[in-house]
Motif scaffolding. Structure first.
Motif, PDB file in Angstrom:
ATOM      1  N   VAL A  85       9.761   1.776  18.672  1.00 43.09           N
ATOM      2  CA  VAL A  85       8.700   1.618  17.666  1.00 43.09           C
ATOM      3  C   VAL A  85       9.331   0.937  16.453  1.00 43.09           C
ATOM      4  N   ASN A  86       8.828  -0.252  16.120  1.00 44.21           N
ATOM      5  CA  ASN A  86       9.478  -1.034  15.058  1.00 44.21           C
ATOM      6  C   ASN A  86       9.143  -0.541  13.650  1.00 44.21           C
ATOM      7  N   ASN A  87       9.943  -1.018  12.698  1.00 46.35           N
ATOM      8  CA  ASN A  87       9.918  -0.493  11.334  1.00 46.35           C
ATOM      9  C   ASN A  87       8.553  -0.542  10.636  1.00 46.35           C
ATOM     10  N   PHE A  88       7.742  -1.524  10.962  1.00 46.53           N
ATOM     11  CA  PHE A  88       6.434  -1.631  10.313  1.00 46.53           C
ATOM     12  C   PHE A  88       5.659  -0.319  10.456  1.00 46.53           C
ATOM     13  N   TRP A  89       5.644   0.232  11.681  1.00 41.87           N
ATOM     14  CA  TRP A  89       4.886   1.466  11.920  1.00 41.87           C
ATOM     15  C   TRP A  89       5.567   2.660  11.261  1.00 41.87           C
TER      16      TRP A  89
ATOM     17  N   LEU B 282       4.410   2.471   7.692  1.00 38.13           N
ATOM     18  CA  LEU B 282       2.997   2.861   7.578  1.00 38.13           C
ATOM     19  C   LEU B 282       2.789   4.359   7.808  1.00 38.13           C
ATOM     20  N   ALA B 283       3.704   4.997   8.537  1.00 34.91           N
ATOM     21  CA  ALA B 283       3.534   6.419   8.875  1.00 34.91           C
ATOM     22  C   ALA B 283       3.485   7.313   7.646  1.00 34.91           C
ATOM     23  N   ASN B 284       3.886   6.786   6.498  1.00 35.47           N
ATOM     24  CA  ASN B 284       3.750   7.560   5.269  1.00 35.47           C
ATOM     25  C   ASN B 284       2.287   7.831   4.931  1.00 35.47           C
ATOM     26  N   ASP B 285       1.396   7.000   5.457  1.00 37.69           N
ATOM     27  CA  ASP B 285      -0.048   7.156   5.206  1.00 37.69           C
ATOM     28  C   ASP B 285      -0.743   7.131   6.564  1.00 37.69           C
ATOM     29  N   PRO B 286      -0.869   8.300   7.213  1.00 37.93           N
ATOM     30  CA  PRO B 286      -1.380   8.342   8.591  1.00 37.93           C
ATOM     31  C   PRO B 286      -2.740   7.672   8.782  1.00 37.93           C
ATOM     32  N   ALA B 287      -3.605   7.728   7.774  1.00 37.50           N
ATOM     33  CA  ALA B 287      -4.918   7.098   7.932  1.00 37.50           C
ATOM     34  C   ALA B 287      -4.783   5.576   7.974  1.00 37.50           C
ATOM     35  N   LEU B 288      -3.938   5.041   7.116  1.00 32.29           N
ATOM     36  CA  LEU B 288      -3.695   3.591   7.105  1.00 32.29           C
ATOM     37  C   LEU B 288      -2.996   3.168   8.406  1.00 32.29           C
TER      38      LEU B 288
ATOM     39  N   GLY C 166      -0.142   4.923  -1.498  1.00 30.15           N
ATOM     40  CA  GLY C 166      -0.801   4.657  -0.215  1.00 30.15           C
ATOM     41  C   GLY C 166      -2.139   3.950  -0.403  1.00 30.15           C
ATOM     42  N   GLU C 167      -2.896   4.379  -1.405  1.00 30.38           N
ATOM     43  CA  GLU C 167      -4.194   3.714  -1.648  1.00 30.38           C
ATOM     44  C   GLU C 167      -3.997   2.302  -2.201  1.00 30.38           C
ATOM     45  N   LEU C 168      -2.993   2.154  -3.060  1.00 26.81           N
ATOM     46  CA  LEU C 168      -2.678   0.805  -3.563  1.00 26.81           C
ATOM     47  C   LEU C 168      -2.391  -0.124  -2.383  1.00 26.81           C
ATOM     48  N   LEU C 169      -1.563   0.338  -1.441  1.00 23.28           N
ATOM     49  CA  LEU C 169      -1.235  -0.465  -0.261  1.00 23.28           C
ATOM     50  C   LEU C 169      -2.486  -0.773   0.562  1.00 23.28           C
ATOM     51  N   ALA C 170      -3.352   0.227   0.702  1.00 25.95           N
ATOM     52  CA  ALA C 170      -4.561   0.029   1.508  1.00 25.95           C
ATOM     53  C   ALA C 170      -5.473  -1.023   0.875  1.00 25.95           C
ATOM     54  N   VAL C 171      -5.592  -0.991  -0.458  1.00 23.97           N
ATOM     55  CA  VAL C 171      -6.441  -1.987  -1.126  1.00 23.97           C
ATOM     56  C   VAL C 171      -5.805  -3.375  -1.005  1.00 23.97           C
ATOM     57  N   ILE C 172      -4.507  -3.453  -1.224  1.00 28.86           N
ATOM     58  CA  ILE C 172      -3.803  -4.744  -1.097  1.00 28.86           C
ATOM     59  C   ILE C 172      -3.977  -5.311   0.315  1.00 28.86           C
ATOM     60  N   GLY C 173      -3.832  -4.459   1.323  1.00 28.65           N
ATOM     61  CA  GLY C 173      -3.976  -4.912   2.711  1.00 28.65           C
ATOM     62  C   GLY C 173      -5.392  -5.379   3.014  1.00 28.65           C
TER      63      GLY C 173
END
Lengths: 136, 136, 136, 136, 136, 136
Positions: A34-38, A41-47, C105-112
């Motif tokens: 599982v590469n670093n991107f995921w 992102l795992a810091n924010d499970p919903a994202l 996390g929300e900042l990242l979600a909005v940026i994405g």
């Protein structure tokens, strides 16, 4: 060095929503890697969940475009946006899906030409020809 | 409104080097229509000539990628660079080469997803996995 | 490796105009630490002075927006522009000003999401609705 | 002029999956107005559905950031990406959520400063200070 | 780490079309040093050849702009595009062509100001004054 | 259509801080014409004042670079950033400062080449040669 922590497998294990996504990534890709991107992102499970579901729908599911073509389009966007990580990961994916050196060379040539003409057109502010308009 | 003049056919007639390129554009495309990009470039015949020769080599000549795929890559770069003219002209070219609505929809979906993940990766500054490195 | 030298404290001492700015940075931030951006700008004391004065006026002075909100806006711009240094330094600043993991996390979600819809809108060249125009 | 057709209400009525999204947009926003972005996306109901669900989760749902702050972050990204439509639509949204002229002025000042320092940092290729690294 | 291999001199020797370009680079620059960009392009000799010929015509040949001015324009574009390699290589070229520290400082100041006003103009969506239009 | 109002002369008259800047713009440029950028900024007199003072210091004051060269660098950045207004206004400024058609053609050629090589370098992720590093 990332601006968030990259979660290890044992940290992900402790977050059920993230764990479920990691399990699906591994099952879908038939690989334990599982590469670093995921991991970021795992810091924010919903994202993490939304992004993975979208990636599966757009890049993995059957569709009208060959998966390799989709990878090359991804590389093109990532290049114009200057995303180092994305260029590396999707060039690796494209190669894994069979991209030859000749295809990679042509991809680069198209990206380079588009970069050039995009700049020329913008500097000259060329107006759109009426012939290119979509008929409504 | 452009920052340079768009040369008319009669003005191009008076510039032999530009006239030769316009003749080749018409012969290659089997159409009398020459779009504004070339009329803007005609102010600098050497730049016009180099750009047209490159476009023929990269977009028209036989190669390892289908011409429609090349057009979609072009649209992807032009979108990330925000080049309105280029998006219009190459979407028209892609349609002329047979791009279906389903293919266009998938192209848009990949461009949108790449735009999203490019921003996420950059904001998190995710380091490239060793697995993605090219072996030398 | 920078394209200019990063001046050390002793080199800055020798340039009164740069020294004055460094003193003000330290007094304003109540910290002896001066980050590399200012050490690079110190090669041009006038540019250093103008940039610091602007940063103080925009990011430090009291205003209508919370300082943390300003940092998040800064991160958003820096991400879209792909400025690695700026993303790191302003994410650190935002954390120092109290940004929680949930807010990040929300900042990242909005940026994405913005990255995605920016690309979709541009690829489709959606015309601006009349309802969004400013009344004059 | 868009590169896809903007679907009218009667055309959307004929596509159940798109119709359901339009109904939810109207119910969520408590307004009959549906802006052009969704009319363009309606050509691909799956993309429309995913994008709307993501926008609801990121921009509408309760969270750690004030909805107005999220709009300002959206404007910041859209500006750096040069997305005319997005700047117009989200500036209108921000105003509808109470953004004052003073807040808009500060938003512009931060965006401008970030644009400037992003370029300076990049041109000087300033290395990231160790102090900004995330502790793992 | 590149996404393509950087060819060594002995590998280039084995590809006549690439060898001819490397010879011309060395003869034109009166130096044995060939930088990584060309070693990467050497994977596709046709792309290598076209790119070098264009660079010679645009950056090396006599023209209406001083070669140092052309290098500074190159740095300006590369900065806005965030191309780390290009910023480094063309800053080195500009210095080799005599760029002073004062000139570099002013180049940075113009790039920074343009970055700022580009963002301000875009965020405010300022309409082009009629006075700036090209007369046809 | 802008996202802020463009202030008329009579509206500016009523804001002393903005009026002072407009007077200085007119005196500096020896012209009664004040273009839309300043009319948009006039909504925030402090931002207007800072931006004008910076523009005077960077673009108008005597320095190590010819004012026409500075305009061309400005156009280069504005093109890569896709700022339509800035391209128009600074191309007009460059012409007013004596830019010839041949110089404009070369400016375009350099911008186009840089756009192309920026994309090629980024897609290939070429590592910076040690020879390009600044000696400290």
């Amino acid at each position: 060095m990332a601006t968030v922590r990259l979660l290890t497998d044992s940290e992900v294990e402790a977050i059920p929503a993230a764990k479920a996504v990691f399990d699906d990534i591994r099952a879908t890709r038939k690989s334990d890697f599982v590469n670093n991107f995921w991991r970021a992102l795992a810091n924010d499970p919903a994202l993490l969940e939304r992004t993975w579901q979208e990636l599966k729908a757009v890049m993995v599911a059957d569709g009208a475009l060959d998966p390799l073509v989709r990878e090359m389009i991804y590389i093109a966007v990532s290049t114009a946006n200057g995303c180092t990580y994305c260029i590396h990961s999707h060039t690796a994916s494209a190669r894994a899906k069979g991209m030859t050196d000749a295809q990679h060379g042509e991809l680069l040539a198209v990206i380079g030409l588009a970069g050039k003409t995009n700049h020329l057109v913008t500097a000259m502010q060329v107006p759109v020809d009426a012939a290119f308009e979509v008929k409504s």
